[in-house]
Design a protein around this motif. Sequence first.
Motif, short mmCIF file in Angstrom:
data_model
loop_
_atom_site.label_atom_id
_atom_site.label_comp_id
_atom_site.label_asym_id
_atom_site.label_seq_id
_atom_site.Cartn_x
_atom_site.Cartn_y
_atom_site.Cartn_z
N SER A 1 -20.50 -70.62 13.18
CA SER A 1 -19.36 -71.11 12.39
C SER A 1 -18.72 -72.28 13.14
O SER A 1 -18.37 -72.14 14.31
CB SER A 1 -18.33 -70.00 12.19
OG SER A 1 -18.91 -68.88 11.57
N LEU A 2 -18.59 -73.40 12.46
CA LEU A 2 -17.85 -74.54 13.01
C LEU A 2 -16.47 -74.53 12.38
O LEU A 2 -16.33 -74.75 11.18
CB LEU A 2 -18.56 -75.87 12.70
CG LEU A 2 -19.98 -76.04 13.20
CD1 LEU A 2 -20.48 -77.45 12.88
CD2 LEU A 2 -20.09 -75.78 14.70
N ILE A 3 -15.47 -74.23 13.18
CA ILE A 3 -14.10 -74.11 12.69
C ILE A 3 -13.35 -75.39 13.03
O ILE A 3 -13.22 -75.75 14.20
CB ILE A 3 -13.41 -72.87 13.29
CG1 ILE A 3 -14.10 -71.60 12.73
CG2 ILE A 3 -11.93 -72.87 13.00
CD1 ILE A 3 -13.53 -70.30 13.21
N PHE A 4 -12.91 -76.11 12.01
CA PHE A 4 -12.26 -77.40 12.21
C PHE A 4 -10.76 -77.20 12.39
O PHE A 4 -10.08 -76.70 11.51
CB PHE A 4 -12.56 -78.32 11.02
CG PHE A 4 -13.99 -78.71 10.97
CD1 PHE A 4 -14.43 -79.88 11.57
CD2 PHE A 4 -14.93 -77.90 10.36
CE1 PHE A 4 -15.77 -80.23 11.55
CE2 PHE A 4 -16.27 -78.23 10.34
CZ PHE A 4 -16.69 -79.41 10.93
N GLU A 5 -10.28 -77.59 13.58
CA GLU A 5 -8.86 -77.43 13.89
C GLU A 5 -8.48 -78.47 14.93
O GLU A 5 -9.33 -79.12 15.53
CB GLU A 5 -8.58 -76.02 14.39
CG GLU A 5 -9.41 -75.62 15.59
CD GLU A 5 -9.32 -74.13 15.91
OE1 GLU A 5 -8.46 -73.44 15.35
OE2 GLU A 5 -10.12 -73.67 16.73
#
Length: 194
Positions: free
Chosen positions: A112-116
Amino acid sequence: GIEDEEKLRKVLKIDNPSICALINIKQDFFDLENFFSGGRFCVVLDSIQNPWNMGGIFRTNSAFSIFDVIVLNNSVFPFSPRVIRASKGFVFEQNIRMLNNVRDYLDEKCISLIFENKKDSLDIKDKKIGEKIMNSNVMLVFGNEEYGVVSKEIFKNYISVKIVTKIDSLNVFSAHSIACFYLTNLISSNDKPS
């Protein structure tokens, strides 16, 4: 009759109820079994509130041949009239599931690539991200517009990613477009014979 139209206006929250349709929602709409349609990327929308953002994301997904979408938690309903309008109908091309949790469905090959926007987040162009996505199925996770955060407890095996800009945050629709452009180009350039 007029009374029925008034009820429809209230329920559908639209001005002209004569242009509405019944949508047959699939039995597996709330289940991830047999979900992935074979693409490398799946877009996960966590608590997206704005129908125009969600509709724009569906339109962009189709432009990049991304068809698997998981809508989590408190998000706007993906088949609401405003989302359908914003998506220009491309919502109907999407393979959508609505869930509260994805953790139990994920295997070790799914990253999972979580953009933050955090100090310790990796740049989207970091080589580590490129290496990971070349060997995995990838979930691109986008959080709530107002807070820009996602519910990390429902994910495993994730990487925190930032998109380097001169501003503190990006609209979720814009961030999604940039991520799709960069990552699909990365995949296609690595798939080309050398």
